[in-house]
Scaffold this active site. Structure first.
Site, PDB file in Angstrom:
ATOM      1  N   LYS A   1       0.906  -1.168   0.014  1.00 45.78           N
ATOM      2  CA  LYS A   1      -0.085   0.003   0.175  1.00 45.78           C
ATOM      3  C   LYS A   1       0.913   1.163   0.170  1.00 45.78           C
ATOM      4  O   LYS A   1       1.416   1.565   0.915  1.00 45.78           O
ATOM      5  CB  LYS A   1      -0.616  -0.224   1.387  1.00 45.78           C
ATOM      6  CG  LYS A   1      -2.114   1.149   1.003  1.00 45.78           C
ATOM      7  CD  LYS A   1      -2.412   1.580   2.314  1.00 45.78           C
ATOM      8  CE  LYS A   1      -1.573   2.579   3.193  1.00 45.78           C
ATOM      9  NZ  LYS A   1      -1.659   4.002   2.421  1.00 45.78           N
TER      10      LYS A   1
ATOM     11  N   GLY B   1       7.829   5.465   7.808  1.00 43.28           N
ATOM     12  CA  GLY B   1       6.771   6.502   8.233  1.00 43.28           C
ATOM     13  C   GLY B   1       7.253   7.067   9.435  1.00 43.28           C
ATOM     14  O   GLY B   1       8.469   6.971   9.996  1.00 43.28           O
ATOM     15  N   SER B   2       6.241   7.971  10.113  1.00 41.18           N
ATOM     16  CA  SER B   2       6.586   8.522  11.352  1.00 41.18           C
ATOM     17  C   SER B   2       6.896   7.521  12.553  1.00 41.18           C
ATOM     18  O   SER B   2       6.091   6.415  12.519  1.00 41.18           O
ATOM     19  CB  SER B   2       5.480   9.445  11.543  1.00 41.18           C
ATOM     20  OG  SER B   2       4.329   8.922  12.042  1.00 41.18           O
TER      21      SER B   2
ATOM     22  N   VAL C   1       3.202   6.563  14.052  1.00 41.22           N
ATOM     23  CA  VAL C   1       2.581   5.616  13.282  1.00 41.22           C
ATOM     24  C   VAL C   1       3.267   4.574  13.539  1.00 41.22           C
ATOM     25  O   VAL C   1       2.565   3.437  13.483  1.00 41.22           O
ATOM     26  CB  VAL C   1       2.194   5.992  11.729  1.00 41.22           C
ATOM     27  CG1 VAL C   1       1.519   4.888  10.857  1.00 41.22           C
ATOM     28  CG2 VAL C   1       1.516   7.564  11.691  1.00 41.22           C
ATOM     29  N   GLY C   2       4.303   4.486  13.349  1.00 39.29           N
ATOM     30  CA  GLY C   2       4.986   3.216  13.707  1.00 39.29           C
ATOM     31  C   GLY C   2       4.995   2.602  15.008  1.00 39.29           C
ATOM     32  O   GLY C   2       4.864   1.106  15.025  1.00 39.29           O
TER      33      GLY C   2
ATOM     34  N   GLU D   1      10.804   1.735  10.091  1.00 36.39           N
ATOM     35  CA  GLU D   1      11.995   2.584   9.358  1.00 36.39           C
ATOM     36  C   GLU D   1      11.181   4.029   9.715  1.00 36.39           C
ATOM     37  O   GLU D   1      10.200   4.368   8.989  1.00 36.39           O
ATOM     38  CB  GLU D   1      12.228   2.297   7.935  1.00 36.39           C
ATOM     39  CG  GLU D   1      13.187   3.402   7.448  1.00 36.39           C
ATOM     40  CD  GLU D   1      14.521   3.749   8.320  1.00 36.39           C
ATOM     41  OE1 GLU D   1      15.038   2.781   8.888  1.00 36.39           O
ATOM     42  OE2 GLU D   1      14.676   5.110   8.477  1.00 36.39           O
TER      43      GLU D   1
ATOM     44  N   CYS E   1      13.855  11.483   5.731  1.00 36.00           N
ATOM     45  CA  CYS E   1      14.067  10.861   7.225  1.00 36.00           C
ATOM     46  C   CYS E   1      15.626  11.177   7.531  1.00 36.00           C
ATOM     47  O   CYS E   1      15.913  11.030   8.583  1.00 36.00           O
ATOM     48  CB  CYS E   1      13.518   9.637   7.652  1.00 36.00           C
ATOM     49  SG  CYS E   1      14.299   8.409   6.267  1.00 36.00           S
TER      50      CYS E   1
ATOM     51  N   GLU F   1      10.993  15.858  14.873  1.00 31.65           N
ATOM     52  CA  GLU F   1      11.292  15.996  13.393  1.00 31.65           C
ATOM     53  C   GLU F   1      10.394  16.727  12.896  1.00 31.65           C
ATOM     54  O   GLU F   1       9.029  16.715  13.002  1.00 31.65           O
ATOM     55  CB  GLU F   1      11.101  14.475  12.864  1.00 31.65           C
ATOM     56  CG  GLU F   1      11.443  14.267  11.604  1.00 31.65           C
ATOM     57  CD  GLU F   1      11.068  12.818  11.035  1.00 31.65           C
ATOM     58  OE1 GLU F   1      10.159  12.336  11.667  1.00 31.65           O
ATOM     59  OE2 GLU F   1      12.188  12.403  10.076  1.00 31.65           O
TER      60      GLU F   1
HETATM   61  C1  UN1 Z   1      13.946   8.636   3.416  1.00 34.11           C
HETATM   62  O1  UN1 Z   1      13.963   9.980   3.677  1.00 34.11           O
HETATM   63  O2  UN1 Z   1      13.136   7.971   3.970  1.00 34.11           O
HETATM   64  O3  UN1 Z   1      19.912   8.540   2.253  1.00 34.11           O
HETATM   65  C2  UN1 Z   1      14.880   7.937   2.624  1.00 34.11           C
HETATM   66  C3  UN1 Z   1      18.948   9.236   1.517  1.00 34.11           C
HETATM   67  C4  UN1 Z   1      18.192   8.663   0.588  1.00 34.11           C
HETATM   68  C5  UN1 Z   1      16.941   7.843   1.317  1.00 34.11           C
HETATM   69  C6  UN1 Z   1      16.316   8.591   2.199  1.00 34.11           C
HETATM   70  N1  UN1 Z   1      18.938   7.692  -0.164  1.00 34.11           N
HETATM   71  O4  UN1 Z   1      19.037  10.392   1.860  1.00 34.11           O
END
Ligand code: UN1
Length: 496
Positions: free
Chosen positions: A177, A230-231, A234-235, A252, A286, A387
């Site tokens: 999804k 995701g956040s 939510v994780g 993640e 992230c 964040e």
């Molecule tokens: C993300 O923001 O979830 O290392 C992944 C990085 C990218 C991947 C980011 N290759 O900034």
């Protein structure tokens, strides 16, 4: 203006509407008058069909030799490369990142397809000496079954590829999804896999919202494993939903990544890195460099250059090659960023540039925000701890290398960190001391490559990694095999 692309779910090798026939729109965040695509709004009934198809496809896919599975991935990699430009343009339209970065996102999927195709000829296990004569000991990887994948909008092709491809090469089948804000890139990716010869039911795409389709994937007993990006909030919820069924779970989540700028660094390089790390993808990675801890000896000079560069960044529609920073993803994101700017001001940080949404003229129909720099930030302030997921960077002064490490580590996240220094000893100490899954020397905190493990410590992850060979551990489990060919009952010392 392109007319909207009407897309469907992909279940058991067929492109189908939602059972309810409901749909939702995927709009361009640079101009919300543009509907980029229309997708089925799936619910538990669609998820049930997708899981059924994936479960039915699993026995054959599991037994297909991995090098044969890999051939499909190779073909997909080639097709992705051929269509890179067009895929990147659609990505910019659906989620706003500048075209050059969208190309990078597609490239990560291409790289991952080649890498995982290669793993189809490896997936090494171990053979070890056994404790007894005429006994053989080895371990091998087994697939998990149906994997439920829930992916974000910020890397809308790369992240689906990080999950789908290792899952497939290990012999699993998949229900994915993609995020409702950017499902089109995942749709393209799944379509290319299907065209490359994937048997029906091996990958199923169910578009929709977390509360509907996402929840149904978490709850379905036929889904053996969940991989979620995701956040952190939510994780945590995903984690709670998986616990009663003991589902294997890969998470993640958030980051609050630091660049440490030391007094002995190449300052020009550090400023370049900070601009790219903080404002690349509008800060919506992230891995974004959202904190910069700067040694007091170079603090003022660093800030002057950073502010000058931030002010000069061209914000706009990512399809315009002159534009360097695109919009935020949606209204909620824009509101959240504004609230953090207010919080920074209230807590006494110094707003040196930016801080406002851009709403006039060409910006009127999008979610644009100025590149924003806060100085004199104290490590405990909310803007230095939480964040933000937007173009806001907090610059924190420090007195020493040791203080930088301490401030850098003093957050609840642990994804990525970096140091700018010319001192090799400091670089190695920092590499050892930073409590993150990823570390850089003389580069910003973004830009991880696909052949190394990707993921973080503390509240960023739950110990698993994606990308690299480590991804195989996330998407398979070990089976240990002992073969006794002595023809008699043998008992090892541990048994007697
Ligand atoms: C993300 O923001 O979830 O290392 C992944 C990085 C990218 C991947 C980011 N290759 O900034």
């Amino acid at each position: 203006m392109n007319s909207p692309k009407i897309c469907k779910n992909f279940i058991n090798g067929e492109w189908v509407d939602a059972v309810s026939e409901a749909v939702f729109e995927d709009r361009n965040p640079a101009d919300t008058n543009q509907v980029v695509s229309v997708f089925p709004r799936s619910d538990g009934r669609d998820v049930a069909l997708a899981v059924e198809a994936a479960a039915a496809a699993f026995p054959r896919w599991r037994l297909m030799p991995a090098p044969r599975r890999a051939e499909i991935l190779y073909r997909a990699a080639q097709r992705l490369a051929e269509r890179k430009e067009e895929l990147a343009a659609d990505m910019t339209r659906e989620m706003g990142k500048v075209l050059e970065e969208a190309r990078g996102d597609v490239q990560e999927a291409i790289d991952m397809a080649y890498f995982m195709a290669g793993e189809g000829r490896r997936q090494y296990g171990q053979t070890t000496p056994a404790e007894l004569p005429n006994k053989f000991a080895m371990s091998l990887r087994s697939p998990l079954g149906v994997c439920g994948l829930i992916t974000p909008w910020n890397f809308p092709m790369a992240i689906p590829s990080w999950k789908i491809l290792p899952a497939l090469i290990c012999g699993n089948t998949v229900v994915i999804k993609p995020a409702e804000d950017a499902p089109l890139s995942c749709y393209h990716f799944v379509k290319i896999l299907a065209e490359a010869g994937l048997p029906r039911g091996v990958v199923n795409l169910v578009a929709g919202f977390g509360e509907e389709a996402g929840e149904a994937i978490l709850a379905h007993p036929g889904v053996k494993m969940i991989s979620f990006t995701g956040s952190t909030d939510v994780g945590r919820h995903v984690s709670e939903r998986c616990a009663p069924q003991f589902k294997r779970l890969h998470l993640e989540m958030g980051g609050k990544n630091v660049i440490m700028v030391m007094e002995d660094c190449n300052l020009e390089l550090a400023v370049d890195g900070a601009v790219w790390g903080a404002f690349g993808t509008t800060g919506q990675r992230c891995t974004a460099s959202s904190r910069i801890v700067v040694h007091k000896e170079v603090y003022i000079e660093f800030l002057e250059h950073l502010v000058e560069r931030a002010r000069a960044l061209r914000v706009g529609d990512g399809l315009d090659p002159a534009v360097q920073m695109g919009p935020l993803i949606n209204r909620d994101a824009a509101d959240k960023v504004s609230q953090y700017v207010q919080s920074g001001i209230q807590e006494g940080a110094r707003l040196l540039s930016g801080g406002h949404a851009l709403t006039d003229g060409v910006f009127a129909n999008g979610f644009f925000f100025e590149p924003t720099v806060f100085a004199n930030v104290q490590p405990g302030m909310r803007i230095a701890q939480e964040e933000i997921f937007g173009p806001v960077v907090s610059v924190i002064p420090c007195d020493s290398f040791e203080a930088a490490i301490e401030i850098g580590n003093n957050v609840r996240y642990g994804l990525s960190a970096s140091i700018y220094t010319q001192d090799v000893n400091r670089a190695f100490v920092a590499m050892r001391e930073m409590e993150t899954g990823i570390f850089y020397v003389n580069a910003p905190t973004i830009g991880a490559e696909i052949h190394l493990p990707f993921g973080g410590t503390k509240q960023t992850g739950n110990g698993h990694r994606e990308a690299g060979v480590a991804a195989l551990d996330t998407f398979s489990e070990w089976k240990s095999i002992y073969v006794d060919y002595s023809g008699r009952l043998q008992r090892a010392q541990i048994d007697s």
